[in-house]
Design a protein around this motif. Structure first.
Motif, short mmCIF file in Angstrom:
data_model
loop_
_atom_site.label_atom_id
_atom_site.label_comp_id
_atom_site.label_asym_id
_atom_site.label_seq_id
_atom_site.Cartn_x
_atom_site.Cartn_y
_atom_site.Cartn_z
N ASP B 320 0.82 -1.22 0.00
CA ASP B 320 0.00 0.00 0.00
C ASP B 320 0.85 1.26 0.00
OD1 ASP B 320 -2.21 -1.57 -0.04
OD2 ASP B 320 -2.68 -1.36 2.09
N THR B 321 2.04 1.19 0.57
CA THR B 321 2.87 2.38 0.72
C THR B 321 3.91 2.53 -0.38
OG1 THR B 321 2.67 1.98 3.08
CG2 THR B 321 4.20 3.69 2.41
N ASN B 322 4.55 1.44 -0.78
CA ASN B 322 5.74 1.55 -1.61
C ASN B 322 5.53 1.24 -3.10
OD1 ASN B 322 6.65 1.64 1.06
ND2 ASN B 322 8.66 0.83 0.52
N LEU B 323 4.31 0.90 -3.49
CA LEU B 323 4.06 0.56 -4.89
C LEU B 323 3.32 1.68 -5.62
CD1 LEU B 323 5.12 -2.17 -4.16
CD2 LEU B 323 3.11 -3.22 -5.19
N SER B 324 3.62 1.81 -6.91
CA SER B 324 2.92 2.79 -7.74
C SER B 324 2.40 2.10 -9.00
CB SER B 324 3.86 3.92 -8.13
OG SER B 324 4.49 4.45 -6.98
N ALA B 325 1.45 2.78 -9.62
CA ALA B 325 0.79 2.18 -10.78
C ALA B 325 1.71 2.09 -11.98
CB ALA B 325 -0.45 3.00 -11.14
N HIS B 326 1.72 0.93 -12.62
CA HIS B 326 2.53 0.67 -13.81
C HIS B 326 1.60 0.72 -15.02
CE1 HIS B 326 5.20 -1.49 -16.59
NE2 HIS B 326 6.18 -1.25 -15.74
N HIS B 327 2.17 1.00 -16.20
CA HIS B 327 1.29 1.06 -17.37
C HIS B 327 0.77 -0.33 -17.77
CE1 HIS B 327 4.68 -0.13 -19.93
NE2 HIS B 327 5.39 0.89 -19.47
N GLN B 328 1.42 -1.39 -17.26
CA GLN B 328 0.88 -2.74 -17.45
C GLN B 328 0.10 -3.10 -16.18
OE1 GLN B 328 1.57 -4.69 -20.37
NE2 GLN B 328 2.29 -2.68 -21.02
N ASP B 329 -1.15 -3.48 -16.35
CA ASP B 329 -2.00 -3.71 -15.17
C ASP B 329 -1.45 -4.76 -14.22
OD1 ASP B 329 -3.78 -1.81 -15.80
OD2 ASP B 329 -5.20 -3.16 -16.84
N ASP B 330 -0.78 -5.79 -14.76
CA ASP B 330 -0.31 -6.86 -13.89
C ASP B 330 1.11 -6.59 -13.37
OD1 ASP B 330 0.96 -7.18 -16.28
OD2 ASP B 330 0.31 -9.26 -16.63
N HIS B 331 1.61 -5.39 -13.62
CA HIS B 331 2.92 -4.99 -13.11
C HIS B 331 2.78 -3.85 -12.10
CE1 HIS B 331 4.60 -7.49 -16.20
NE2 HIS B 331 5.85 -7.16 -15.87
N ALA B 332 3.85 -3.61 -11.36
CA ALA B 332 3.87 -2.48 -10.43
C ALA B 332 5.26 -1.87 -10.44
CB ALA B 332 3.52 -2.95 -9.03
N VAL B 333 5.31 -0.60 -10.04
CA VAL B 333 6.59 0.08 -9.83
C VAL B 333 6.89 -0.03 -8.34
CG1 VAL B 333 7.85 2.24 -10.04
CG2 VAL B 333 6.01 1.73 -11.65
N VAL B 334 8.05 -0.59 -7.99
CA VAL B 334 8.39 -0.79 -6.58
C VAL B 334 9.42 0.25 -6.15
CG1 VAL B 334 9.43 -2.35 -4.90
CG2 VAL B 334 7.98 -3.27 -6.73
N THR B 335 9.09 1.03 -5.15
CA THR B 335 10.08 1.93 -4.57
C THR B 335 10.65 1.25 -3.32
OG1 THR B 335 8.92 3.88 -5.39
CG2 THR B 335 10.49 4.22 -3.60
N ILE B 336 11.96 1.02 -3.36
CA ILE B 336 12.64 0.43 -2.22
C ILE B 336 13.11 1.56 -1.33
CG2 ILE B 336 14.62 -0.96 -1.47
CD1 ILE B 336 14.53 -2.26 -4.30
N SER B 337 12.61 1.60 -0.12
CA SER B 337 12.97 2.69 0.78
C SER B 337 14.38 2.50 1.31
CB SER B 337 11.98 2.73 1.95
OG SER B 337 12.49 3.56 2.97
N VAL B 338 15.20 3.52 1.12
CA VAL B 338 16.55 3.51 1.70
C VAL B 338 16.51 4.48 2.89
CG1 VAL B 338 19.02 3.63 1.16
CG2 VAL B 338 17.39 3.11 -0.65
#
Lengths: 102, 554
Positions: B320-338
């Motif tokens: 819920d916090t670290n993922l963002s919408a990808h242009h492919q519905d079954d994919h996601a953009v993952v932000t790894i928190s440093v």
């Protein structure tokens, strides 16, 4: 009346290591502020800085930094020089790391 | 992503050989520091408080796993086993020795990474939307244009001695994740009559005179990008002030001459420049674009994702916090928190670098990004791979679920490292993060951007923080000013100062009072801090920050 002169030490960074060094009465450089020459006269401070800058081939950016006499030699009067003396506050790196290995 | 051709590789090897010779000449006494300094800065080598610092560019924040592993190698072999991710998509090594730097640069050069123009009065590393090529809301991947700018600006003879440094940011989305309005030139992809082009902003910047960029051209056809940038730069080279360092940035040039004059001169110069371009740049751009072709996305069920999301609350919080919408519905953009609570924002160990490199290789089509918010991004992840990735990140201490929250703080290195700093920023960030983690308030507070700079130069982007913190030296003591209402998005705004600053010991409690006031006055849990501030203004926060002043008035 002229303002009283704040005592100074001469400090720089070592050319190869990049770490903080201080100028001594023997015209050498030390890693420890406590071993630095504390200069209490303004005219003398300028002459000593010129002397230190003769070694510009092995040091970088010599300048006069405010200091005061302490029990074990010169001590910083400003927090910036205190950090330069110790190292960063987020890790025990820099001079504090070297001290821990002694 | 872009892969060096023979010319690029030879150019970089030669440049590194030149720098190696310059270092040797400095060491043997043939060069004075005054002569050497501009040369080392042109190659990213600074001298800071305790040591040298090597700033390495990650062009537009994009890298591959091999490059990330090379950063790990360099960190282990010549530094202290970590790298620092900066607010301009660069990596800094804080402890190199002068003699080792040529070897470090050669080592990075082997994987197509350089430190050229990460300092000095030149065109710096072009920064880009860190979700480029992946974001659901993107018009076009901006990275081919950013790479074109990199190639054009690197060693460009006309722009090696500008009046001051020059920063370009680019985004391919109308949503601005690259703070384009706080750059010397900001490029934002827009559509007009079905055609994509750039909105060109000029004269934005933070530092001692913060300004929001002004629109210089509301629509620039994509093929005119380089001649237009040359025109903008050539006008700056002529009009920009060289008498005063603090008046030398293009924001002052635009401010003093007026945007209309600047536009008029730019358009005149553009007509001349445009005639000199024979189409070579467009051929090059077409080649570059092939390097940035989207990967062949795997498709398939997302059942593992769905079941883990339903059963594992820790995974769910992270998603819920670290993922963002990808242009492919079954994919996601993952932000790894440093940004682990209590850790230095943006510091990543060599071991962690290898973990994210492995993940990008196994699951992420060999793509990695760095954000200006000092985090690492896996831009293309199939949702079914997320549970496995999350488990691996947890094992590497990289699974903190705090992206966009109060502990996802941008902070410059401050006086712990930087020779320009007037106060520390890292420990303030560490303590704020730890404090709100202890209070378990982070998720309740929600979307909030705190940005901290340790001096007026504003590398920590404090002016565009929802809460900005600026560390100053007030009569030999660290003092922290607070600004509220800054915004780095497409609704860019400069924050407003709350009033007198706070001492080092008072700053974290002061932030806590701001947050408590926000929780009291927000109209619902959905109203973000920045929106509440927009609705109620400064007063409730001022009252919370300066209770004694309120009493005096009463």
């Amino acid at each position: 009346m002229p303002r009283p002169f704040t005592p100074k030490v001469i400090t720089a960074n070592d050319l190869l290591e990049g770490d903080v060094i201080y100028f001594t009465t023997a015209n050498t450089w030390t890693r420890h502020l406590s071993e630095a020459e504390l200069i209490t006269d303004e005219a003398e401070s300028q002459l000593r800085l010129l002397e230190a800058e003769k070694q510009n081939l092995t040091i970088v950016g010599a300048y006069l930094a405010d200091a005061k006499a302490g029990e074990n030699g010169p001590e910083p009067t400003h927090f910036r020089e205190d950090f330069r003396r110790k190292g960063p506050s987020n890790y025990r790196h820099g001079k504090q790391e070297a001290a821990a290995h002694v | 992503m872009y892969k060096y051709n023979d010319f690029d590789a030879a150019f970089l090897a030669e440049r590194n050989a030149q720098f190696r010779a310059q270092v040797e000449r400095r060491i043997d006494g043939s060069l004075t520091e005054d002569e050497f300094k501009p040369l080392r800065l042109m190659n990213g080598l600074y001298l800071q408080l305790h040591a040298y610092m090597l700033r390495v560019a990650v062009p537009y924040g994009t890298m591959n796993p091999t490059q990330m592993r090379q950063f790990a190698h360099v960190a282990d072999k010549w530094d202290k086993g970590y790298g620092h991710l900066t607010t301009r998509q660069n990596i800094q090594f804080n402890w190199p020795k002068l003699r080792d730097v040529p070897d470090m640069l050669d080592s990075l050069g082997e994987v197509g990474i350089h430190a050229i123009q990460t300092s000095g009065n030149t065109i710096r590393n072009t920064t880009a939307d860190h979700f480029a090529g992946a974001a659901a809301d993107e018009i076009e991947d901006p990275r081919p244009y950013a790479e074109l700018i990199r190639q054009w600006s690197t060693d460009h003879p006309e722009f090696q001695f500008l009046g001051r440094k020059f920063k370009i940011a680019i985004t391919g989305s109308e949503t601005d994740r690259a703070v384009t309005k706080a750059h010397d030139v900001g490029l934002r992809m827009v559509r007009r009559d079905g055609e994509a082009g750039f909105e060109v902003m000029v004269g934005g910047g933070l530092g001692r005179t913060p300004m929001i960029g002004k629109v210089l051209r509301d629509f620039l056809p994509r093929e005119d990008l380089l001649p237009y940038l040359e025109a903008v730069l050539s006008v700056y080279n002529v009009l920009g002030r060289r008498d005063n360092k603090y008046k030398a940035r293009i924001k002052i040039t635009v401010h003093e001459n007026g945007i209309d004059t600047y536009r008029e001169m730019t358009e005149k110069a553009f007509a001349l420049r445009k005639a000199e371009f024979d189409g070579t740049d467009q051929k090059l751009l077409a080649e570059i674009k092939e390097h940035f072709a989207a990967p062949t996305f795997r498709h398939g069920a997302t059942d593992r994702f769905d079941s883990t999301y339903g059963s594992d609350p820790v995974f769910r919080a992270w998603v819920d916090t670290n993922l963002s919408a990808h242009h492919q519905d079954d994919h996601a953009v993952v932000t790894i928190s440093v940004k682990n609570h209590g850790q230095t924002p943006g510091d990543i160990t060599s071991e962690q670098m290898r973990v994210v490199a492995d993940l990008a290789e196994e699951f992420g089509y060999n793509e990695l990004r760095l954000s200006h918010e000092q985090n690492v991004i896996l831009p293309h992840i199939h949702k079914n791979d997320l549970p496995a990735i999350h488990a691996r990140l947890r094992a590497a201490d990289l699974a903190t679920a705090n992206v966009g929250l109060i502990s996802d703080i941008i902070a410059c290195p401050g006086m712990d490292y930087c020779a320009l700093a007037t106060a520390r920023s890292i420990p303030v960030a560490q303590e704020i993060a730890t404090r709100f983690d202890d209070l378990k308030l982070e998720h309740e507070v929600g979307d909030l951007k705190i940005k901290i700079s340790g001096c007026i130069n504003a590398c920590g982007h404090h002016h565009v923080g929802h809460i900005g913190i600026l560390g100053l030296d007030r009569a030999g003591v660290e003092n922290y000013q607070i600004t509220l209402g800054g915004d780095g998005s497409e609704n860019a705004a400069i924050g407003t100062r709350t009033g007198p600053g706070f001492s080092y010991d008072e700053i974290v409690p002061a932030v806590e009072r701001i947050i408590k006031a926000y929780l009291e006055v927000r109209d619902s849990a959905e109203e973000r801090f920045i929106d509440t501030y927009g609705r109620v203004g400064m007063e409730p926060f001022k009252a919370a920050l300066y209770p004694d002043a309120a009493k005096k008035v009463a």
